[in-house]
Design a protein around this motif. Structure first.
Motif, short mmCIF file in Angstrom:
data_model
loop_
_atom_site.label_atom_id
_atom_site.label_comp_id
_atom_site.label_asym_id
_atom_site.label_seq_id
_atom_site.Cartn_x
_atom_site.Cartn_y
_atom_site.Cartn_z
N ALA A 99 0.86 -1.18 0.00
CA ALA A 99 0.00 0.00 0.00
C ALA A 99 0.90 1.23 0.00
O ALA A 99 1.98 1.22 0.57
N SER A 109 -6.89 7.94 6.10
CA SER A 109 -6.11 7.42 4.97
C SER A 109 -5.08 6.41 5.45
O SER A 109 -4.83 5.40 4.79
N GLU A 112 -6.90 3.20 6.29
CA GLU A 112 -7.31 2.54 5.04
C GLU A 112 -6.12 1.84 4.38
O GLU A 112 -6.26 0.72 3.87
N ALA A 113 -4.96 2.50 4.38
CA ALA A 113 -3.77 1.90 3.78
C ALA A 113 -3.36 0.65 4.54
O ALA A 113 -2.98 -0.36 3.94
N HIS A 116 -5.76 -2.09 3.59
CA HIS A 116 -5.45 -2.57 2.25
C HIS A 116 -4.25 -3.52 2.27
O HIS A 116 -4.27 -4.59 1.67
N ASP A 119 -5.18 -6.82 3.91
CA ASP A 119 -6.07 -7.62 3.07
C ASP A 119 -5.32 -8.29 1.93
O ASP A 119 -5.65 -9.39 1.51
N TYR A 120 -4.29 -7.62 1.42
CA TYR A 120 -3.58 -8.14 0.27
C TYR A 120 -2.48 -9.12 0.63
O TYR A 120 -2.15 -10.00 -0.14
#
Length: 122
Positions: A99, A109, A112-113, A116, A119-120
Motif C-alpha cells: 500500500a 487514509s 485505510e492503507a 489494504h 487484506d492483500y
C-alpha cells in the motif's frame, strides 16, 4: 493484529503522528530511524506490519527494505509513505500488495492503507 508494527521514519514529527494514531488504534509500535535499525529490530522480534518512508537516510529505500523483510516474512503487510510523489505513485521496487500513502495524509487514509496492506498480504 497482535505483535509490533515496525515504523521506519526519519522525521520525528511524522513518527510522532503515526505512532499516536497507531497506539490509539491499539497497535504496539516500534519506531526505527533508518533501514539498519529496522533490520536489527527484526532479528529480535517479528513485526506484523511494516510502515516505512520510501526515502530513508543513507540512501536506503523503503521499498528495498520491504522486499528484504518479505524474503523471510512473506506475508508481512507493507505500507510505504512518501512526500515526494503524488497519490498515484508507481513503485517498481515495491513488493506486490504494497500500500502507498502520500504525505501529508489523514488518519483515515492511514488506517485505510493499513487495511489494504493487511487484506492483500499473501
Amino acid at each position: 493484529m497482535t505483535g509490533p508494527v515496525l515504523l521506519v521514519e526519519d522525521d520525528p514529527a511524522i513518527t510522532l503522528i503515526v505512532e499516536t494514531v497507531l497506539k490509539a488504534a491499539g497497535y504496539d509500535v516500534h519506531a526505527a530511524r533508518h533501514a539498519q535499525e529496522a533490520l536489527d529490530f527484526t532479528t529480535r522480534t517479528t513485526p506484523v506490519l511494516l510502515i516505512s518512508d520510501l526515502n530513508l537516510p543513507g540512501g536506503a529505500n523503503g521499498a528495498t527494505l520491504a522486499t528484504t523483510l518479505r524474503a523471510t516474512l512473506p506475508s508481512l503487510p507493507v505500507v510505504l509513505i512518501s512526500g515526494e510523489f503524488g497519490e498515484n505513485a508507481f513503485l517498481p521496487d515495491a513488493p506486490p500488495g504494497t500500500a502507498y500513502l502520500a504525505k501529508p495524509f489523514r488518519r483515515a487514509s492511514l488506517t485505510e492503507a493499513i487495511a489494504h496492506a493487511r487484506d492483500y498480504a499473501p
